[in-house]
Every structure is written in C-alpha cells, then in structure tokens.
Motif scaffolding. Structure first.
Motif, PDB file in Angstrom:
ATOM      1  N   THR A  35      51.968  -2.982  21.926  1.00  0.00           N
ATOM      2  CA  THR A  35      52.329  -4.099  21.060  1.00  0.00           C
ATOM      3  C   THR A  35      51.248  -5.162  21.005  1.00  0.00           C
ATOM      4  O   THR A  35      51.137  -5.873  20.030  1.00  0.00           O
ATOM      5  N   VAL A  36      50.440  -5.298  22.044  1.00  0.00           N
ATOM      6  CA  VAL A  36      49.384  -6.297  22.062  1.00  0.00           C
ATOM      7  C   VAL A  36      48.081  -5.628  21.608  1.00  0.00           C
ATOM      8  O   VAL A  36      47.594  -4.704  22.236  1.00  0.00           O
ATOM      9  N   LEU A  37      47.549  -6.106  20.494  1.00  0.00           N
ATOM     10  CA  LEU A  37      46.357  -5.485  19.922  1.00  0.00           C
ATOM     11  C   LEU A  37      45.085  -6.040  20.552  1.00  0.00           C
ATOM     12  O   LEU A  37      44.919  -7.256  20.640  1.00  0.00           O
ATOM     13  N   PRO A  38      44.165  -5.162  20.967  1.00  0.00           N
ATOM     14  CA  PRO A  38      42.893  -5.663  21.515  1.00  0.00           C
ATOM     15  C   PRO A  38      41.940  -6.065  20.392  1.00  0.00           C
ATOM     16  O   PRO A  38      41.858  -5.418  19.362  1.00  0.00           O
ATOM     17  N   ILE A  39      41.245  -7.164  20.604  1.00  0.00           N
ATOM     18  CA  ILE A  39      40.273  -7.674  19.637  1.00  0.00           C
ATOM     19  C   ILE A  39      38.949  -7.863  20.359  1.00  0.00           C
ATOM     20  O   ILE A  39      38.914  -8.397  21.463  1.00  0.00           O
ATOM     21  N   ILE A  40      37.855  -7.437  19.738  1.00  0.00           N
ATOM     22  CA  ILE A  40      36.530  -7.610  20.327  1.00  0.00           C
ATOM     23  C   ILE A  40      35.903  -8.858  19.715  1.00  0.00           C
ATOM     24  O   ILE A  40      35.769  -8.967  18.497  1.00  0.00           O
ATOM     25  N   GLU A  41      35.530  -9.791  20.564  1.00  0.00           N
ATOM     26  CA  GLU A  41      34.868 -11.007  20.113  1.00  0.00           C
ATOM     27  C   GLU A  41      33.422 -10.643  19.787  1.00  0.00           C
ATOM     28  O   GLU A  41      32.696 -10.101  20.621  1.00  0.00           O
ATOM     29  N   ARG A  42      32.966 -10.957  18.589  1.00  0.00           N
ATOM     30  CA  ARG A  42      31.644 -10.521  18.137  1.00  0.00           C
ATOM     31  C   ARG A  42      30.495 -11.194  18.877  1.00  0.00           C
ATOM     32  O   ARG A  42      29.500 -10.567  19.178  1.00  0.00           O
ATOM     33  N   LYS A  43      30.633 -12.469  19.147  1.00  0.00           N
ATOM     34  CA  LYS A  43      29.525 -13.190  19.785  1.00  0.00           C
ATOM     35  C   LYS A  43      29.279 -12.722  21.210  1.00  0.00           C
ATOM     36  O   LYS A  43      28.148 -12.502  21.609  1.00  0.00           O
ATOM     37  N   THR A  44      30.340 -12.591  21.996  1.00  0.00           N
ATOM     38  CA  THR A  44      30.184 -12.241  23.409  1.00  0.00           C
ATOM     39  C   THR A  44      30.424 -10.772  23.701  1.00  0.00           C
ATOM     40  O   THR A  44      30.021 -10.271  24.744  1.00  0.00           O
ATOM     41  N   GLY A  45      31.132 -10.072  22.795  1.00  0.00           N
ATOM     42  CA  GLY A  45      31.460  -8.675  23.044  1.00  0.00           C
ATOM     43  C   GLY A  45      32.637  -8.505  23.989  1.00  0.00           C
ATOM     44  O   GLY A  45      32.904  -7.408  24.460  1.00  0.00           O
ATOM     45  N   ARG A  46      33.327  -9.590  24.261  1.00  0.00           N
ATOM     46  CA  ARG A  46      34.463  -9.589  25.192  1.00  0.00           C
ATOM     47  C   ARG A  46      35.710  -9.050  24.492  1.00  0.00           C
ATOM     48  O   ARG A  46      35.934  -9.286  23.311  1.00  0.00           O
ATOM     49  N   LEU A  47      36.545  -8.314  25.238  1.00  0.00           N
ATOM     50  CA  LEU A  47      37.786  -7.763  24.718  1.00  0.00           C
ATOM     51  C   LEU A  47      38.907  -8.769  24.963  1.00  0.00           C
ATOM     52  O   LEU A  47      39.159  -9.164  26.097  1.00  0.00           O
ATOM     53  N   ILE A  48      39.586  -9.176  23.889  1.00  0.00           N
ATOM     54  CA  ILE A  48      40.656 -10.163  23.980  1.00  0.00           C
ATOM     55  C   ILE A  48      41.948  -9.507  23.532  1.00  0.00           C
ATOM     56  O   ILE A  48      41.977  -8.786  22.535  1.00  0.00           O
ATOM     57  N   ARG A  49      43.018  -9.747  24.273  1.00  0.00           N
ATOM     58  CA  ARG A  49      44.340  -9.260  23.861  1.00  0.00           C
ATOM     59  C   ARG A  49      45.116 -10.446  23.308  1.00  0.00           C
ATOM     60  O   ARG A  49      45.405 -11.388  24.014  1.00  0.00           O
ATOM     61  N   GLU A  50      45.415 -10.376  22.031  1.00  0.00           N
ATOM     62  CA  GLU A  50      46.048 -11.485  21.347  1.00  0.00           C
ATOM     63  C   GLU A  50      47.396 -11.046  20.776  1.00  0.00           C
ATOM     64  O   GLU A  50      47.500  -9.996  20.161  1.00  0.00           O
ATOM     65  N   GLU A  51      48.423 -11.871  20.989  1.00  0.00           N
ATOM     66  CA  GLU A  51      49.732 -11.561  20.436  1.00  0.00           C
ATOM     67  C   GLU A  51      49.831 -12.058  19.009  1.00  0.00           C
ATOM     68  O   GLU A  51      49.274 -13.083  18.659  1.00  0.00           O
ATOM     69  N   GLU A  52      50.554 -11.315  18.199  1.00  0.00           N
ATOM     70  CA  GLU A  52      50.762 -11.712  16.820  1.00  0.00           C
ATOM     71  C   GLU A  52      51.879 -12.735  16.740  1.00  0.00           C
ATOM     72  O   GLU A  52      52.762 -12.768  17.587  1.00  0.00           O
ATOM     73  N   TYR A  53      51.870 -13.536  15.706  1.00  0.00           N
ATOM     74  CA  TYR A  53      52.910 -14.527  15.493  1.00  0.00           C
ATOM     75  C   TYR A  53      54.220 -13.813  15.151  1.00  0.00           C
ATOM     76  O   TYR A  53      54.265 -12.985  14.250  1.00  0.00           O
ATOM     77  N   GLY A  54      55.274 -14.100  15.886  1.00  0.00           N
ATOM     78  CA  GLY A  54      56.586 -13.512  15.630  1.00  0.00           C
ATOM     79  C   GLY A  54      56.734 -12.093  16.127  1.00  0.00           C
ATOM     80  O   GLY A  54      57.665 -11.393  15.737  1.00  0.00           O
ATOM     81  N   GLN A  55      55.862 -11.644  16.984  1.00  0.00           N
ATOM     82  CA  GLN A  55      55.878 -10.269  17.459  1.00  0.00           C
ATOM     83  C   GLN A  55      57.137  -9.966  18.267  1.00  0.00           C
ATOM     84  O   GLN A  55      57.728  -8.903  18.112  1.00  0.00           O
ATOM     85  N   LYS A  56      57.555 -10.901  19.104  1.00  0.00           N
ATOM     86  CA  LYS A  56      58.744 -10.684  19.923  1.00  0.00           C
ATOM     87  C   LYS A  56      59.998 -10.608  19.061  1.00  0.00           C
ATOM     88  O   LYS A  56      60.887  -9.803  19.318  1.00  0.00           O
TER      89      LYS A  56
END
Length: 101
Positions: A35-56
C-alpha cells in the motif's frame, strides 16, 4: 492408546495454528508494504515511502465488511455525486480550489 492419539492430535493442531498465525502476520506485512509506494528522490537518489492522501479510508472502504456496506449504500450513489458537483460549482468551493499556475 487413546491418550497418545489425543496428545498427537493436540500437537498437530497447535502446530497448524502457529503456522496459520505466522501466515496471517506475513500477509499483513505484505499488504502494508504494497500500500505504501516507494518514490526515488532525484537529487539524492534516496528511496522515500510516502502515503497517499486518503489511503487508509480507501483501504477501509474496499477491504472491510462495514466499509463495503457504506460504499454500496452511501458513497456509490448518484445523489452524492450530484451534491458534490453542486458544491464545487458554488461560491463556497472557490476558497478550496487553488488557482492554476
């Protein structure tokens, strides 16, 4: 003879229940990871897990019995869409809508 049979049955039942419990825990962690989608930050290359609005709320509506009842009886009706459309066409919604840049 009968006591041995009962104790053997009890042991197999306990091991079966432990396996089931482990499977349920594993399924819950898999669902959380999906349910939590991983996002790669372009500047640092870091993997971020961000929740969507209203996901729960969406998860509740589609995966729980009470949520499905609410979805069918209230949210998936034409009158709700009509009221929402009237609201967004009114002046009350003007402050909620950000201007496009």
């Amino acid at each position: 003879m009968q006591r041995e049979h009962k104790s053997r049955m009890l042991k197999t039942f306990k091991s079966f229940m432990q396996k089931k419990q482990k499977e349920v825990i594993r399924e819950k962690t898999i669902k959380k990871e999906q349910t939590v989608l991983p996002i790669i930050e372009r500047k640092t290359g870091r993997l971020i897990r961000e929740e969507e609005y209203g996901q729960k709320a969406i998860y509740f509506l589609y995966h729980h019995f009470i949520g499905r009842v609410l979805l069918k009886m209230i949210f998936a009706r034409p009158y709700l869409s009509l009221f929402r459309g009237l609201y967004y066409n009114s002046l009350l919604a003007k402050k909620d809508n950000a201007p496009c840049l």
